[in-house]
Enzyme design. Structure first.
Site, mmCIF file in Angstrom:
data_model
loop_
_atom_site.group_PDB
_atom_site.id
_atom_site.type_symbol
_atom_site.label_atom_id
_atom_site.label_comp_id
_atom_site.label_asym_id
_atom_site.label_seq_id
_atom_site.Cartn_x
_atom_site.Cartn_y
_atom_site.Cartn_z
ATOM 1 N N GLY A 203 0.909 -1.283 -0.047
ATOM 2 C CA GLY A 203 -0.029 -0.071 -0.006
ATOM 3 C C GLY A 203 0.859 1.084 -0.254
ATOM 4 O O GLY A 203 2.139 1.326 -0.309
ATOM 5 N N ASN A 204 0.267 2.322 0.097
ATOM 6 C CA ASN A 204 1.104 3.730 0.394
ATOM 7 C C ASN A 204 0.340 4.603 1.395
ATOM 8 O O ASN A 204 -0.787 4.226 1.998
ATOM 9 C CB ASN A 204 1.006 4.468 -1.167
ATOM 10 C CG ASN A 204 -0.228 4.710 -1.414
ATOM 11 O OD1 ASN A 204 -0.939 5.424 -1.096
ATOM 12 N ND2 ASN A 204 -0.608 4.076 -2.590
ATOM 13 N N ARG A 205 0.846 5.534 1.657
ATOM 14 C CA ARG A 205 0.406 6.568 2.794
ATOM 15 C C ARG A 205 -0.660 7.396 2.363
ATOM 16 O O ARG A 205 -0.920 8.446 3.289
ATOM 17 C CB ARG A 205 1.740 7.349 3.325
ATOM 18 C CG ARG A 205 3.129 6.485 3.913
ATOM 19 C CD ARG A 205 3.982 7.392 4.534
ATOM 20 N NE ARG A 205 5.038 6.568 4.399
ATOM 21 C CZ ARG A 205 5.372 5.739 5.594
ATOM 22 N NH1 ARG A 205 4.650 5.796 6.298
ATOM 23 N NH2 ARG A 205 6.428 5.038 5.672
ATOM 24 N N SER A 206 -1.162 7.419 1.314
ATOM 25 C CA SER A 206 -2.127 8.471 0.967
ATOM 26 C C SER A 206 -3.283 8.458 1.801
ATOM 27 O O SER A 206 -3.974 7.025 2.171
ATOM 28 C CB SER A 206 -2.543 8.349 -0.526
ATOM 29 O OG SER A 206 -3.823 9.175 -0.465
ATOM 30 N N ALA A 270 -3.497 7.627 -5.260
ATOM 31 C CA ALA A 270 -2.043 7.235 -5.365
ATOM 32 C C ALA A 270 -2.301 5.737 -5.511
ATOM 33 O O ALA A 270 -2.780 5.023 -4.662
ATOM 34 C CB ALA A 270 -1.195 7.281 -4.053
#
Ligand code: CTP
Length: 402
Positions: A203-206, A270
């Site tokens: 995943g990512n931090r968005s 993102a």
């Protein structure tokens, strides 16, 4: 305009008299609806004299006027100050056992609640959940001020100053620009998650904050808005249709479906560039003696590129976002310009991300580029300010409404 001012039974009820004055002095007709307990703190004559209107907590006081429905229907704004934990609970549950709660159930205008209570009550999971529920429904709930409470103690839970509540209330009454009225827009927000196995993902931090602000700003400006939300935990404002998704592929399908009818598509999500080739069906276990594990990744669809090359409608405006960090090959803007030319979107919103910038923060600083990489606008401020700057840049590009 007609304002209903609900007052509930807290020690700060006396401050609502000042708020009432501020609202009437701003030229509005204000009807005070106290709860029974509010009248233990400040009596009816005060409310009636200051407002020039009857002030009853009871549904049965004016049956012929059907006040329990009429007040909410006719109101342009409902403000409750102070809003006790009890009022928040009743409003969240949809209870209608007095004139104020029936009014809240009927009202379809903006609703502003200014909570005031003791810190422990404000922080109790029940109150936290009630506030979250109300915000999800589009109710504006102010954060209480921090300071001296009823007794000698202090903490979060004080009623914000009447001037502050009045400013928030009057802002909700101000008619905004309606330059997106009759338009249909799609915004993607959040960050995709690509499953590795049933319990893990890439995943990512968005946080989705900027995409939510874009959706809210478009709705305020009159657009019909679909928000394709990838793993977003934050509340979304009123007037926005939310399509929750998890993976890049689901996001592509949802965006493409909504884009078929849209005048503009803004890709603020993102999106993972790669996903595991085949997620494991069972949890991946550690293997004794194996310290390095390899993951085979495959590229995800480039959704923005697909939208640019296969426009769902003639004249549809496609907007991309580029979260960049500078590196040895160039600074943030140089990477942004190169990406603008490569991606071919009508607009590319470039922002710097990294330590304390961009993801999860309340503020943003962006440069908006056209497809040639030339600067169209620079916007800095809250994510709401940036959202409006993006729509300011999109609006002139929209095909004439037809
Ligand atoms: N995007 C997309 N589909 C992807 C990846 C990104 O639609 N699979 C969109 C994002 O929503 C954003 C824009 O493309 O609007 C740019 O995303 P970014 O990750 O910065 O671009 P990439 O093409 O992945 O560029 P790079 O990784 O080379 O920086």
């Amino acid at each position: 305009m007609r304002i209903v001012l609900g007052v509930t039974g807290g020690i700060a009820a006396y401050k609502a008299a000042i708020l009432l004055r501020l609202l009437t002095e701003a030229g509005h007709r204000v009807r005070v609806v106290p709860t029974r307990t509010a009248l233990e703190f400040v009596g009816r004559p005060t409310w009636e004299a200051l407002s020039g209107e009857p002030a009853t907590p009871e549904v049965f006081d004016d049956v012929t006027g059907v006040t329990h429905v009429a007040l909410g229907q006719q109101a342009d704004l409902v403000v409750v100050a102070p809003a006790t934990a009890d009022l928040l609970a009743r409003a969240a549950a949809g209870i209608a056992d007095d004139l104020l709660t029936t009014t809240l159930l009927v009202a379809r205008c903006p609703v502003l609640l200014a909570p005031a209570m003791h810190t422990q009550m404000w922080q109790h999971p029940a109150t936290v959940a009630n506030v979250a529920t109300l915000r999800l429904r589009g109710v504006h709930v102010l954060e209480p001020a921090v300071g001296r409470l009823t007794g000698a103690d202090s903490g979060a839970g004080r009623l914000p100053e009447p001037e502050e509540i009045a400013a928030a209330a009057l802002a909700l009454l101000r008619p905004g620009r309606q330059d997106l009225a009759g338009r249909r827009v799609v915004v993607s927000a959040g960050g995709t998650r690509e499953p590795l196995d049933p319990v893990r993902f890439l995943g990512n931090r968005s946080s989705g904050r900027q995409g939510i602000a874009l959706a809210a700003a478009a709705a305020q400006r009159g657009a019909a808005v679909t928000l394709v939300a990838a793993n977003v935990a934050l509340p979304v404002g009123p007037g926005v249709d939310v399509v929750p998704v998890e993976t890049a592929e689901q996001l592509r399908d949802a965006v493409q479906a909504a884009a078929a009818q849209a005048d503009a598509v803004v890709m603020a999500a993102a999106v993972a560039d790669f996903r595991p080739v085949a997620p494991a069906v069972a949890k991946i276990k550690k293997q004794p003696g194996v310290a390095v594990h390899r993951l085979d990744l495959v590229e995800t669809p480039d959704i923005l590129a697909g939208l640019v090359t296969h426009r769902a409608r003639a004249g549809q405006v496609v907007v991309g976002f580029a979260a960049e960090t500078g590196d040895a090959d160039g600074d943030v803007l140089a990477h942004g310009r190169a990406k603008a030319r490569r991606k071919g979107a009508d607009l590319l919103v470039v922002n710097a991300v990294g330590e304390g910038l961009g993801f999860g923060t309340a503020h943003n600083d962006v440069v908006i580029l056209d497809a040639a990489g030339d600067e169209v606008a620079h916007a800095a401020g809250s994510k709401d300010d940036v959202a409006h700057a993006v729509w300011d840049a999109v609006a002139p590009l929209l095909a004439p409404a037809g």
